[in-house]
Enzyme design. Sequence first.
Site, PDB file in Angstrom:
ATOM      1  N   ASP A 156       0.834  -1.199  -0.204  1.00  0.00           N
ATOM      2  CA  ASP A 156      -0.189   0.143   0.110  1.00  0.00           C
ATOM      3  C   ASP A 156       0.844   1.077   0.499  1.00  0.00           C
ATOM      4  O   ASP A 156       1.811   1.554   0.385  1.00  0.00           O
ATOM      5  CB  ASP A 156      -1.233   0.275   1.410  1.00  0.00           C
ATOM      6  CG  ASP A 156      -1.798   1.299   0.987  1.00  0.00           C
ATOM      7  OD1 ASP A 156      -2.221   1.945   0.493  1.00  0.00           O
ATOM      8  OD2 ASP A 156      -2.883   1.197   1.476  1.00  0.00           O
ATOM      9  N   PHE A 204      -2.239  -7.787  -9.425  1.00  0.00           N
ATOM     10  CA  PHE A 204      -2.232  -5.978  -9.873  1.00  0.00           C
ATOM     11  C   PHE A 204      -0.899  -5.670 -11.246  1.00  0.00           C
ATOM     12  O   PHE A 204      -1.731  -5.404 -11.586  1.00  0.00           O
ATOM     13  CB  PHE A 204      -1.477  -5.669  -8.455  1.00  0.00           C
ATOM     14  CG  PHE A 204      -2.441  -5.163  -7.226  1.00  0.00           C
ATOM     15  CD1 PHE A 204      -3.497  -4.678  -7.516  1.00  0.00           C
ATOM     16  CD2 PHE A 204      -1.967  -5.973  -6.395  1.00  0.00           C
ATOM     17  CE1 PHE A 204      -4.302  -4.352  -6.247  1.00  0.00           C
ATOM     18  CE2 PHE A 204      -2.947  -5.496  -4.633  1.00  0.00           C
ATOM     19  CZ  PHE A 204      -4.125  -4.847  -4.779  1.00  0.00           C
TER      20      PHE A 204
END
Length: 145
Positions: free
Chosen positions: A51, A122
């Site tokens: 993150d 991702f």
Amino acid sequence: WEAEIAWQAAERIAKRPHLPHARVILGDATPFLRDFLPPACVQAFHVYFPDPWPKKRHHKHRTMRPDFLELMRRTALPGARFYFGTDHAEYNQAARELFAATPWLTMLEPDAEPTEGIQTNFEIKYRKAGKPIYRCVLEVKTNDE
């Protein structure tokens, strides 16, 4: 933090017999490195798409911090590799500045390809969308080196 993603990762690793010691952790790596691993036991660290906590007031929550790197150093075997990847340009820049300021980290590949050709979900998604991916490989020098 996402159980479904952790299970998917564990299932993928289980299909790779050349990775018998690889493990997936559902949770925060900091207390795991600090509280559960003995010194000098890790051959490689893989941190992909953490993150980025893009707001400045949240940067303290980022994974790439000096204290986390020190935990990596404590648990690293001599010559351990550190594989890092992100799609977030600012986080990449900040992480690389941190890596450069850490004297016991040595940049081996500043523009690395996916490790063993393996990409995260991702990464596949972002590459299809034409977004840049930033990857690098470093060596962790231990206190014994």
